[in-house]
Motif scaffolding. Sequence first.
Motif, PDB file in Angstrom:
ATOM      1  N   LEU A  59       0.869  -1.310  -0.105  1.00  0.00           N
ATOM      2  CA  LEU A  59       0.105  -0.340   0.100  1.00  0.00           C
ATOM      3  C   LEU A  59       0.886   1.339  -0.176  1.00  0.00           C
ATOM      4  CD1 LEU A  59      -2.637  -1.010   2.856  1.00  0.00           C
ATOM      5  CD2 LEU A  59      -2.678  -0.903  -0.139  1.00  0.00           C
ATOM      6  N   ARG A  60       1.638   1.106   0.408  1.00  0.00           N
ATOM      7  CA  ARG A  60       2.817   2.369   0.472  1.00  0.00           C
ATOM      8  C   ARG A  60       2.929   3.300   1.300  1.00  0.00           C
ATOM      9  NH1 ARG A  60       5.392   0.711  -4.564  1.00  0.00           N
ATOM     10  NH2 ARG A  60       4.464  -0.224  -5.641  1.00  0.00           N
ATOM     11  N   CYS A  61       2.555   3.168   2.364  1.00  0.00           N
ATOM     12  CA  CYS A  61       2.214   3.933   3.256  1.00  0.00           C
ATOM     13  C   CYS A  61       2.836   2.599   4.718  1.00  0.00           C
ATOM     14  CB  CYS A  61       0.459   4.126   3.475  1.00  0.00           C
ATOM     15  SG  CYS A  61       0.069   1.865   4.240  1.00  0.00           S
ATOM     16  N   ASP A  62       2.680   3.973   6.151  1.00  0.00           N
ATOM     17  CA  ASP A  62       2.979   3.309   6.662  1.00  0.00           C
ATOM     18  C   ASP A  62       2.778   2.144   7.520  1.00  0.00           C
ATOM     19  OD1 ASP A  62       5.977   4.440   9.444  1.00  0.00           O
ATOM     20  OD2 ASP A  62       3.718   4.237  10.012  1.00  0.00           O
ATOM     21  N   MET A  90       0.479   3.447 -13.530  1.00  0.00           N
ATOM     22  CA  MET A  90      -0.379   4.080 -12.479  1.00  0.00           C
ATOM     23  C   MET A  90      -0.183   4.032 -10.887  1.00  0.00           C
ATOM     24  SD  MET A  90      -0.990   6.397 -14.607  1.00  0.00           S
ATOM     25  CE  MET A  90      -2.529   7.883 -13.576  1.00  0.00           C
ATOM     26  N   HIS A  91      -0.242   2.795 -10.758  1.00  0.00           N
ATOM     27  CA  HIS A  91       0.184   3.035  -9.213  1.00  0.00           C
ATOM     28  C   HIS A  91       1.163   3.145  -8.410  1.00  0.00           C
ATOM     29  CE1 HIS A  91      -0.511   0.686  -5.375  1.00  0.00           C
ATOM     30  NE2 HIS A  91       0.661   0.258  -5.018  1.00  0.00           N
ATOM     31  N   VAL A  92       2.409   2.856  -9.814  1.00  0.00           N
ATOM     32  CA  VAL A  92       3.704   2.828  -9.272  1.00  0.00           C
ATOM     33  C   VAL A  92       4.265   4.947  -9.641  1.00  0.00           C
ATOM     34  CG1 VAL A  92       5.657   2.776 -10.494  1.00  0.00           C
ATOM     35  CG2 VAL A  92       4.244   0.971 -10.627  1.00  0.00           C
ATOM     36  N   GLN A 109       3.484   7.314  -6.929  1.00  0.00           N
ATOM     37  CA  GLN A 109       4.629   7.565  -5.999  1.00  0.00           C
ATOM     38  C   GLN A 109       5.171   8.532  -6.388  1.00  0.00           C
ATOM     39  OE1 GLN A 109       7.460   3.885  -4.795  1.00  0.00           O
ATOM     40  NE2 GLN A 109       6.011   3.785  -6.926  1.00  0.00           N
ATOM     41  N   ARG A 110       5.590   8.419  -7.517  1.00  0.00           N
ATOM     42  CA  ARG A 110       6.338  10.140  -7.894  1.00  0.00           C
ATOM     43  C   ARG A 110       5.337  11.296  -8.009  1.00  0.00           C
ATOM     44  NH1 ARG A 110       8.038  11.727 -13.938  1.00  0.00           N
ATOM     45  NH2 ARG A 110       5.566  11.769 -14.328  1.00  0.00           N
ATOM     46  N   PHE A 111       4.511  10.940  -8.296  1.00  0.00           N
ATOM     47  CA  PHE A 111       3.401  12.263  -8.112  1.00  0.00           C
ATOM     48  C   PHE A 111       3.352  12.850  -6.659  1.00  0.00           C
ATOM     49  CE2 PHE A 111      -0.638  14.125  -7.097  1.00  0.00           C
ATOM     50  CZ  PHE A 111      -1.326  15.272  -7.876  1.00  0.00           C
ATOM     51  N   MET A 112       3.107  12.042  -5.527  1.00  0.00           N
ATOM     52  CA  MET A 112       3.383  12.531  -4.091  1.00  0.00           C
ATOM     53  C   MET A 112       4.549  12.664  -4.290  1.00  0.00           C
ATOM     54  SD  MET A 112       0.381  11.505  -3.173  1.00  0.00           S
ATOM     55  CE  MET A 112       0.675  11.255  -1.748  1.00  0.00           C
ATOM     56  N   ALA A 113       5.733  12.166  -4.315  1.00  0.00           N
ATOM     57  CA  ALA A 113       7.020  12.574  -3.905  1.00  0.00           C
ATOM     58  C   ALA A 113       6.814  14.281  -4.175  1.00  0.00           C
ATOM     59  CB  ALA A 113       8.045  11.786  -4.567  1.00  0.00           C
ATOM     60  N   ILE A 114       6.237  14.056  -5.654  1.00  0.00           N
ATOM     61  CA  ILE A 114       6.482  15.741  -6.254  1.00  0.00           C
ATOM     62  C   ILE A 114       5.260  16.620  -5.519  1.00  0.00           C
ATOM     63  CG2 ILE A 114       6.348  17.382  -8.368  1.00  0.00           C
ATOM     64  CD1 ILE A 114       6.868  14.494 -10.036  1.00  0.00           C
ATOM     65  N   ALA A 115       4.871  16.011  -5.487  1.00  0.00           N
ATOM     66  CA  ALA A 115       3.666  17.305  -4.729  1.00  0.00           C
ATOM     67  C   ALA A 115       4.491  17.734  -3.391  1.00  0.00           C
ATOM     68  CB  ALA A 115       2.305  16.625  -4.201  1.00  0.00           C
ATOM     69  N   SER A 116       5.099  16.265  -3.057  1.00  0.00           N
ATOM     70  CA  SER A 116       5.658  16.367  -1.281  1.00  0.00           C
ATOM     71  C   SER A 116       6.717  18.075  -1.833  1.00  0.00           C
ATOM     72  CB  SER A 116       6.519  15.671  -0.385  1.00  0.00           C
ATOM     73  OG  SER A 116       6.157  15.540   1.009  1.00  0.00           O
ATOM     74  N   ARG A 167       6.771  25.604 -12.299  1.00  0.00           N
ATOM     75  CA  ARG A 167       7.828  24.368 -12.590  1.00  0.00           C
ATOM     76  C   ARG A 167       6.502  23.159 -11.788  1.00  0.00           C
ATOM     77  NH1 ARG A 167      10.721  25.446  -7.421  1.00  0.00           N
ATOM     78  NH2 ARG A 167       9.234  26.790  -6.556  1.00  0.00           N
ATOM     79  N   LEU A 168       5.623  23.246 -11.123  1.00  0.00           N
ATOM     80  CA  LEU A 168       5.708  21.609 -11.090  1.00  0.00           C
ATOM     81  C   LEU A 168       4.773  21.058 -12.260  1.00  0.00           C
ATOM     82  CD1 LEU A 168       3.958  20.049  -8.466  1.00  0.00           C
ATOM     83  CD2 LEU A 168       1.654  22.016  -8.786  1.00  0.00           C
ATOM     84  N   GLY A 169       4.116  21.625 -12.921  1.00  0.00           N
ATOM     85  CA  GLY A 169       3.872  21.250 -14.245  1.00  0.00           C
ATOM     86  C   GLY A 169       5.194  20.960 -15.163  1.00  0.00           C
ATOM     87  N   ALA A 170       6.220  21.402 -15.037  1.00  0.00           N
ATOM     88  CA  ALA A 170       7.516  20.997 -15.908  1.00  0.00           C
ATOM     89  C   ALA A 170       7.568  19.242 -15.472  1.00  0.00           C
ATOM     90  CB  ALA A 170       8.769  22.101 -15.305  1.00  0.00           C
ATOM     91  N   ARG A 171       7.517  18.843 -13.951  1.00  0.00           N
ATOM     92  CA  ARG A 171       7.908  17.935 -13.108  1.00  0.00           C
ATOM     93  C   ARG A 171       6.958  16.534 -13.762  1.00  0.00           C
ATOM     94  NH1 ARG A 171      11.113  17.579  -8.545  1.00  0.00           N
ATOM     95  NH2 ARG A 171      11.139  15.776  -9.420  1.00  0.00           N
ATOM     96  N   LEU A 172       5.735  17.502 -13.542  1.00  0.00           N
ATOM     97  CA  LEU A 172       4.625  16.231 -13.565  1.00  0.00           C
ATOM     98  C   LEU A 172       4.041  16.323 -14.751  1.00  0.00           C
ATOM     99  CD1 LEU A 172       1.826  17.079 -10.717  1.00  0.00           C
ATOM    100  CD2 LEU A 172       3.651  15.840 -10.601  1.00  0.00           C
ATOM    101  N   ASP A 173       4.583  16.697 -15.840  1.00  0.00           N
ATOM    102  CA  ASP A 173       4.200  16.715 -17.001  1.00  0.00           C
ATOM    103  C   ASP A 173       5.623  15.180 -17.558  1.00  0.00           C
ATOM    104  OD1 ASP A 173       2.340  18.145 -17.769  1.00  0.00           O
ATOM    105  OD2 ASP A 173       2.939  19.516 -18.000  1.00  0.00           O
ATOM    106  N   GLU A 174       6.649  15.523 -17.202  1.00  0.00           N
ATOM    107  CA  GLU A 174       7.242  14.388 -17.923  1.00  0.00           C
ATOM    108  C   GLU A 174       7.671  13.012 -17.658  1.00  0.00           C
ATOM    109  OE1 GLU A 174      11.531  14.018 -16.107  1.00  0.00           O
ATOM    110  OE2 GLU A 174      11.108  16.026 -15.972  1.00  0.00           O
ATOM    111  N   PRO A 175       6.971  13.169 -18.652  1.00  0.00           N
ATOM    112  CA  PRO A 175       6.636  10.576 -19.128  1.00  0.00           C
ATOM    113  C   PRO A 175       7.617  10.127 -17.454  1.00  0.00           C
ATOM    114  CG  PRO A 175       7.596  10.911 -20.747  1.00  0.00           C
ATOM    115  CD  PRO A 175       7.685  13.269 -19.900  1.00  0.00           C
ATOM    116  N   PRO A 176       6.650   9.520 -17.279  1.00  0.00           N
ATOM    117  CA  PRO A 176       7.793   8.192 -16.138  1.00  0.00           C
ATOM    118  C   PRO A 176       8.456   6.856 -17.235  1.00  0.00           C
ATOM    119  CG  PRO A 176       5.786   7.700 -16.311  1.00  0.00           C
ATOM    120  CD  PRO A 176       5.272   8.696 -17.342  1.00  0.00           C
ATOM    121  N   GLU A 177       9.479   6.941 -16.350  1.00  0.00           N
ATOM    122  CA  GLU A 177      10.241   6.257 -16.953  1.00  0.00           C
ATOM    123  C   GLU A 177       9.866   4.696 -17.630  1.00  0.00           C
ATOM    124  OE1 GLU A 177      13.310   3.980 -17.168  1.00  0.00           O
ATOM    125  OE2 GLU A 177      14.332   6.792 -17.294  1.00  0.00           O
TER     126      GLU A 177
END
Lengths: 145, 145
Positions: A65-68, B23-25, B28-35, B111-121
């Motif tokens: 679930l990728r949570c704590d 999308m599940h993977v 994480q990236r989305f959350m990290a960038i938001a963070s 700046r946010l958009g630049a990061r998020l719009d980048e396609p994932p690996e």
Amino acid sequence: MGASTTRQASPASEAWALMFELMHVSKQRFMAIASEFDLSPPQVMALRHLDTAEPKPMSELALALRCDNSNVTGIVDRLEDRGLVERRAAAHDRRVKMLTITERGAEVRARLGARLDEPPEPLARLSLEDQRTLRDVMRRALGRD
Amino acid sequence: MGASTTRQASPASEAWALMFELMHVSKQRFMAIASEFDLSPPQVMALRHLDTAEPKPMSELALALRCDNSNVTGIVDRLEDRGLVERRAAAHDRRVKMLTITERGAEVRARLGARLDEPPEPLARLSLEDQRTLRDVMRRALGRD
DNA sequence: TATTGTTATACTCTATAACTATA
DNA sequence: TATAGTTATAGAGTATAACAATA
């Protein structure tokens, strides 16, 4: 940005944007289905992750679930209250609690899966050829070829 | 289920499962960038939805976020506290509050958009041909052809 | 009367930190 | 000492219902 910078997005960028859009729309469907079963999103993910066959420790669920770890306690509490999963102390290490799905949980899990696995409208109505193409490209993207 | 029921999933089903996995993977990236930007997921979506150009009513944002109007109050509160967006009463109907992005909000949004719009690996490393194919199929799926 | 946005309420998720019981 | 899971706590999202101001 220069005047004539058409700056066409890379194909991957556009594909990504479209995919993101599809997921955003599909999230509604996910929430609606979860709601039908009176399950919260993490509860759905937990139920799907727990296999009927082998018991899994709480920590593994937290990882999935990728949570704590501490969150899993509450999520599992609510699933256990409804008799969908069970906790049992592991034989080899009594700190560890193994999670299993109950019979009733398995039944709910099956019905839930049937609904969620159904591809959403935009994909379902693609031609069979496009569906195969999409599948093949996605396999390559995720290294499943 | 018969013994010999290989029961191969339809191409769309498998494509959907793979996409869901991606999308599940990517979440994480989305959350990290938001963070990184100290923004919660709905705050990110709100910032992205609000255009710099034309002001939009709260209700439209609620529609875009697919949540109740009452939630938007809090989400916008926190964005406004940080000086990223502004509320202004609409001229034509003073019940309506129009949302605009501040200069600082626009800068963050870019700046946010630049990061998020980048396609994932997984998508970025596809061959250019596969990227184009994926884009084209997704266009057809979403009726953008 | 109907509508836009707010407030109040209640529930769930979320991480962090302190705790327990085992190891 | 270290680890698995719990509890306590605090902040944010979510919907529902009641409310204010305006239409």
